[in-house]
Design a protein around this motif. Structure first.
Motif, PDB file in Angstrom:
ATOM      1  N   VAL A  37       0.858  -1.180   0.000  1.00 38.49           N
ATOM      2  CA  VAL A  37       0.000   0.000   0.000  1.00 38.49           C
ATOM      3  C   VAL A  37       0.896   1.232   0.000  1.00 38.49           C
ATOM      4  N   MET A  38       0.751   2.036  -1.036  1.00 42.42           N
ATOM      5  CA  MET A  38       1.571   3.225  -1.216  1.00 42.42           C
ATOM      6  C   MET A  38       0.883   4.429  -0.573  1.00 42.42           C
ATOM      7  N   ASP A  39       1.623   5.468  -0.332  1.00 39.68           N
ATOM      8  CA  ASP A  39       1.049   6.699   0.193  1.00 39.68           C
ATOM      9  C   ASP A  39       0.641   7.595  -0.983  1.00 39.68           C
ATOM     10  N   VAL A  40      -0.165   7.012  -1.880  1.00 34.10           N
ATOM     11  CA  VAL A  40      -0.630   7.706  -3.078  1.00 34.10           C
ATOM     12  C   VAL A  40      -2.142   7.597  -3.123  1.00 34.10           C
ATOM     13  N   ALA A  41      -2.812   8.725  -3.166  1.00 35.60           N
ATOM     14  CA  ALA A  41      -4.276   8.733  -3.180  1.00 35.60           C
ATOM     15  C   ALA A  41      -4.807   8.312  -4.547  1.00 35.60           C
ATOM     16  N   VAL A  42      -5.954   7.630  -4.521  1.00 36.83           N
ATOM     17  CA  VAL A  42      -6.673   7.280  -5.740  1.00 36.83           C
ATOM     18  C   VAL A  42      -7.989   8.036  -5.696  1.00 36.83           C
ATOM     19  N   LEU A  43      -8.293   8.764  -6.770  1.00 44.85           N
ATOM     20  CA  LEU A  43      -9.524   9.551  -6.825  1.00 44.85           C
ATOM     21  C   LEU A  43     -10.743   8.654  -6.953  1.00 44.85           C
ATOM     22  N   GLU A  44     -11.854   9.067  -6.355  1.00 46.80           N
ATOM     23  CA  GLU A  44     -13.118   8.315  -6.432  1.00 46.80           C
ATOM     24  C   GLU A  44     -13.495   8.051  -7.890  1.00 46.80           C
ATOM     25  N   SER A  45     -13.233   9.020  -8.759  1.00 47.08           N
ATOM     26  CA  SER A  45     -13.605   8.878 -10.163  1.00 47.08           C
ATOM     27  C   SER A  45     -12.789   7.803 -10.883  1.00 47.08           C
ATOM     28  N   ASP A  46     -11.667   7.397 -10.311  1.00 48.62           N
ATOM     29  CA  ASP A  46     -10.813   6.375 -10.920  1.00 48.62           C
ATOM     30  C   ASP A  46     -11.085   4.972 -10.373  1.00 48.62           C
ATOM     31  N   LEU A  47     -12.049   4.851  -9.453  1.00 48.69           N
ATOM     32  CA  LEU A  47     -12.318   3.559  -8.816  1.00 48.69           C
ATOM     33  C   LEU A  47     -13.271   2.714  -9.637  1.00 48.69           C
ATOM     34  N   GLY A  48     -12.989   1.421  -9.678  1.00 50.77           N
ATOM     35  CA  GLY A  48     -13.869   0.455 -10.308  1.00 50.77           C
ATOM     36  C   GLY A  48     -14.664  -0.282  -9.250  1.00 50.77           C
ATOM     37  N   GLU A  49     -15.033  -1.502  -9.555  1.00 47.15           N
ATOM     38  CA  GLU A  49     -15.865  -2.301  -8.645  1.00 47.15           C
ATOM     39  C   GLU A  49     -15.064  -2.825  -7.454  1.00 47.15           C
ATOM     40  N   VAL A  50     -15.780  -3.197  -6.401  1.00 47.06           N
ATOM     41  CA  VAL A  50     -15.161  -3.823  -5.233  1.00 47.06           C
ATOM     42  C   VAL A  50     -14.682  -5.210  -5.646  1.00 47.06           C
ATOM     43  N   VAL A  51     -13.418  -5.526  -5.355  1.00 45.28           N
ATOM     44  CA  VAL A  51     -12.841  -6.809  -5.754  1.00 45.28           C
ATOM     45  C   VAL A  51     -12.484  -7.696  -4.562  1.00 45.28           C
ATOM     46  N   GLY A  52     -12.617  -7.168  -3.349  1.00 45.55           N
ATOM     47  CA  GLY A  52     -12.300  -7.973  -2.171  1.00 45.55           C
ATOM     48  C   GLY A  52     -12.274  -7.128  -0.924  1.00 45.55           C
ATOM     49  N   GLU A  53     -11.852  -7.772   0.168  1.00 43.27           N
ATOM     50  CA  GLU A  53     -11.743  -7.082   1.454  1.00 43.27           C
ATOM     51  C   GLU A  53     -10.805  -7.859   2.367  1.00 43.27           C
ATOM     52  N   VAL A  54     -10.341  -7.203   3.417  1.00 40.67           N
ATOM     53  CA  VAL A  54      -9.491  -7.853   4.418  1.00 40.67           C
ATOM     54  C   VAL A  54     -10.364  -8.832   5.201  1.00 40.67           C
ATOM     55  N   LYS A  55      -9.954 -10.109   5.195  1.00 43.40           N
ATOM     56  CA  LYS A  55     -10.708 -11.136   5.919  1.00 43.40           C
ATOM     57  C   LYS A  55      -9.927 -11.724   7.084  1.00 43.40           C
ATOM     58  N   THR A  56      -8.602 -11.590   7.064  1.00 42.75           N
ATOM     59  CA  THR A  56      -7.764 -12.062   8.170  1.00 42.75           C
ATOM     60  C   THR A  56      -6.658 -11.039   8.427  1.00 42.75           C
ATOM     61  N   LEU A  57      -6.084 -11.100   9.616  1.00 35.39           N
ATOM     62  CA  LEU A  57      -5.003 -10.195   9.978  1.00 35.39           C
ATOM     63  C   LEU A  57      -3.690 -10.955  10.065  1.00 35.39           C
ATOM     64  N   ALA A  58      -2.619 -10.303   9.619  1.00 35.41           N
ATOM     65  CA  ALA A  58      -1.288 -10.896   9.723  1.00 35.41           C
ATOM     66  C   ALA A  58      -0.871 -10.925  11.189  1.00 35.41           C
ATOM     67  N   ASP A  59      -0.174 -11.973  11.585  1.00 32.16           N
ATOM     68  CA  ASP A  59       0.291 -12.132  12.961  1.00 32.16           C
ATOM     69  C   ASP A  59       1.541 -11.282  13.160  1.00 32.16           C
ATOM     70  N   ASP A  60       1.466 -10.305  14.056  1.00 32.92           N
ATOM     71  CA  ASP A  60       2.608  -9.406  14.255  1.00 32.92           C
ATOM     72  C   ASP A  60       3.692  -9.999  15.144  1.00 32.92           C
ATOM     73  N   MET A  61       3.510 -11.245  15.568  1.00 28.21           N
ATOM     74  CA  MET A  61       4.555 -11.907  16.357  1.00 28.21           C
ATOM     75  C   MET A  61       5.460 -12.781  15.484  1.00 28.21           C
ATOM     76  N   ASP A  62       4.853 -13.521  14.542  1.00 25.62           N
ATOM     77  CA  ASP A  62       5.680 -14.409  13.718  1.00 25.62           C
ATOM     78  C   ASP A  62       5.629 -14.081  12.230  1.00 25.62           C
ATOM     79  N   GLY A  63       4.813 -13.097  11.838  1.00 23.10           N
ATOM     80  CA  GLY A  63       4.770 -12.666  10.447  1.00 23.10           C
ATOM     81  C   GLY A  63       3.907 -13.525   9.545  1.00 23.10           C
ATOM     82  N   SER A  64       3.217 -14.513  10.088  1.00 18.96           N
ATOM     83  CA  SER A  64       2.417 -15.396   9.243  1.00 18.96           C
ATOM     84  C   SER A  64       1.072 -14.748   8.890  1.00 18.96           C
TER      85      SER A  64
END
Length: 140
Positions: A37-64
């Protein structure tokens, strides 16, 4: 007295060894592909359809991590296509300030957890088929 000192040293060594992982960059995973994820904004007008979402979180202890995961964004964070860009190369990630550009970096490491649902459905299907087969055979 030696026992007390030994117990204190043991507890200190256990508590000192626990630490959180420091990530090199914020990422999201979509269909086995890791996007930075870059620190670059995407304009609303440039957005297409929803393609997914975050369903799980990475483990900050072992990186899995497995599935559609993130090390930074909360569960339910949406991913959208970016007009004029291939989903294999770029997606937009919902952020509290709007939408940010996320660029493909590499494939996610293999995790059996990514495939457990398929294995479970296959096993269920085989079980149902065997049940039906034995019932039909008993009737004959």
């Amino acid at each position: 007295m030696r026992r007390v000192i030994g117990l204190v040293l043991l507890l200190l060594s256990i508590s000192l060894s626990t630490q959180a992982l420091s990530w090199a960059y914020a990422f999201v995973v979509l269909d086995g592909r890791v996007y930075e994820v870059m620190d670059v904004a995407v304009l609303e007008s440039d957005l297409g359809e929803v393609v997914g979402e975050v369903k799980t979180l990475a483990d900050d202890m072992d990186g899995s991590y497995y599935g559609d995961a993130s090390n930074t964004y909360p569960l339910g964070t949406k991913y959208r296509a970016v007009d004029g860009e291939s989903i294999e190369d770029v997606i937009a990630v919902e952020d509290e300030s709007g939408w940010k550009r996320a660029e493909y970096r590499h494939d996610a490491p293999f995790s059996m957890r990514d495939h457990l649902d398929k294995v479970a459905y296959a096993a269920l299907g085989i079980g149902v088929a065997l049940f039906i087969f034995t019932r039909v055979r008993k009737r004959q």
